[in-house]
Design a protein around this motif. Structure first.
Motif, PDB file in Angstrom:
ATOM      1  N   VAL A  70       0.830  -1.289   0.040  1.00  0.00           N
ATOM      2  CA  VAL A  70       0.074   0.100  -0.089  1.00  0.00           C
ATOM      3  C   VAL A  70       0.932   1.240  -0.004  1.00  0.00           C
ATOM      4  CG1 VAL A  70      -1.776   1.365   1.334  1.00  0.00           C
ATOM      5  CG2 VAL A  70      -2.066  -1.133   1.136  1.00  0.00           C
ATOM      6  N   ARG A 115       0.681   5.437   0.314  1.00  0.00           N
ATOM      7  CA  ARG A 115      -0.234   6.405   0.711  1.00  0.00           C
ATOM      8  C   ARG A 115       0.159   7.758   0.711  1.00  0.00           C
ATOM      9  NH1 ARG A 115      -4.079   3.667   4.317  1.00  0.00           N
ATOM     10  NH2 ARG A 115      -3.302   1.700   4.889  1.00  0.00           N
ATOM     11  N   ASN A 116      -0.542   8.758   0.121  1.00  0.00           N
ATOM     12  CA  ASN A 116      -0.123   9.984  -0.102  1.00  0.00           C
ATOM     13  C   ASN A 116      -0.716  11.136   0.833  1.00  0.00           C
ATOM     14  OD1 ASN A 116       1.729   9.747  -2.305  1.00  0.00           O
ATOM     15  ND2 ASN A 116      -0.040   9.039  -3.344  1.00  0.00           N
ATOM     16  N   PRO A 148       5.428   9.870   0.496  1.00  0.00           N
ATOM     17  CA  PRO A 148       4.766   8.839   0.454  1.00  0.00           C
ATOM     18  C   PRO A 148       5.003   7.822   1.460  1.00  0.00           C
ATOM     19  CG  PRO A 148       5.523   9.653  -1.415  1.00  0.00           C
ATOM     20  CD  PRO A 148       6.453  10.238  -0.890  1.00  0.00           C
ATOM     21  N   ASN A 205       3.919   5.309  -8.003  1.00  0.00           N
ATOM     22  CA  ASN A 205       3.133   6.218  -7.377  1.00  0.00           C
ATOM     23  C   ASN A 205       3.390   7.683  -7.819  1.00  0.00           C
ATOM     24  OD1 ASN A 205       1.551   7.511  -4.929  1.00  0.00           O
ATOM     25  ND2 ASN A 205       3.463   8.341  -4.288  1.00  0.00           N
ATOM     26  N   ASP A 218      -4.476   7.195  -2.050  1.00  0.00           N
ATOM     27  CA  ASP A 218      -3.729   5.694  -1.819  1.00  0.00           C
ATOM     28  C   ASP A 218      -3.979   4.686  -2.579  1.00  0.00           C
ATOM     29  OD1 ASP A 218      -5.918   4.555  -0.700  1.00  0.00           O
ATOM     30  OD2 ASP A 218      -5.664   5.306   1.350  1.00  0.00           O
ATOM     31  N   CYS A 268      -7.682   1.653  -5.346  1.00  0.00           N
ATOM     32  CA  CYS A 268      -7.156   3.001  -5.255  1.00  0.00           C
ATOM     33  C   CYS A 268      -8.019   3.723  -4.507  1.00  0.00           C
ATOM     34  CB  CYS A 268      -6.898   3.644  -6.511  1.00  0.00           C
ATOM     35  SG  CYS A 268      -5.611   2.911  -7.542  1.00  0.00           S
TER      36      CYS A 268
END
Ligand code: TMP
Ligand code: ASP
Length: 246
Positions: A92, A94-95, A116, A159, A175, A199
């Motif tokens: 995973v 994630r932003n 990230p 990403n 994410d 997403c």
């Protein structure tokens, strides 16, 4: 191409063997599940939409030199893929804080992360896909140290590409989850799918509205309505972005 045996049926896809041992056929279903299949339903046309979105994104990634399992799209809901041994990790990236990150850390929904965050979850339905530490991942021999490094690097590259590409669609990439596999030469390939199922995608121009902004499976998970429309909107915007580039 004649389809042969059904090898595996997952929550969102059925995998068939083909005449060629190194090639499999992934058939994308309209079935939707959430919370480890405790919630079940159907999202109309999801199979075609997710197969089309994933195919386009895999093609874009291949063009950037990122190796994926994608071969081609023989039918709107079917993708031919290279046979790989799936690494049992859900990777995973994630932003922006959402979902389990908020639930488990108390971070407020929507907090923009300074950089990230890459996380590894154990792909194991019986255990409920638990979050892993690096040490547990190695203890269980789910991947080697080198493979973890390669996967982390690839996940961050993917990403960066997805964020930029989706920004052109007026979509904010909150994410997403990736899966990787090993081919017969032990090469790591991006596998599975990249779609509104996997997403969190927010409509950038609706970002301040917690209902209107959601263009992904959270609409199904949280009974927010308009699920099909959201998936279709993501597809339309991605097709437009691909066309305008070519
Ligand atoms: P999470 O916040 O629930 O951990 O989800 C993080 C991201 O991973 C989100 O984009 C949804 C995606 N995801 C999957 O693709 N499959 C899953 O089974 C889960 C739990 C999340
Ligand atoms: N795909 C997972 C499941 O059914 C969870 C999710 O996407 O929320 O169970």
């Amino acid at each position: 191409m004649s389809v042969q045996t059904k090898l595996y049926e997952g929550k969102a896809k059925v995998i068939y063997s083909t005449e060629e041992p190194e090639i499999l056929l992934a058939d994308f279903k309209d079935d939707a599940t959430a919370f480890n299949a405790q919630k079940r339903g159907t999202i109309q046309n999801k199979g075609v939409i997710n197969c089309t979105i994933s195919s386009k994104l895999f093609q874009e990634l291949e063009a950037l030199g990122i190796k994926t399992h994608y071969i081609d799209t023989p039918a709107p809901h079917q993708m031919r893929v290279k046979a790989v041994k799936i690494v049992p990790l859900e990777v995973v990236v994630r932003n922006i804080a959402a979902g389990s990150l908020c639930q488990q850390t108390g971070l407020a929904l929507g907090t923009v992360l300074k950089k990230p965050l890459v996380e590894f979850y154990y792909k194991n339905d019986q255990l409920g896909d638990p979050l892993l530490t690096h040490e547990r991942l190695l203890l269980l021999e789910l991947a080697t140290v080198e493979q973890v490094e390669t996967i982390t690097h690839l996940a961050l590259q993917i990403n960066q590409f997805l964020r930029d590409f989706l920004a052109r669609c007026d979509i904010t990439l909150v994410d997403f989850k990736l899966e990787f596999g090993l081919d017969s030469q032990q090469q790591i390939l991006l596998a599975d799918e990249i779609s509104p199922d996997t997403c969190r995608l927010w409509d950038t121009s609706q970002e301040t509205d917690p209902n209107l902004r959601v263009l992904d499976k959270d609409r199904f998970r949280k009974d927010m309505g308009n699920v099909e429309n959201a998936y279709q909107e993501v597809l339309n915007r991605i097709l437009k972005a691909v066309e305008s580039k070519n």
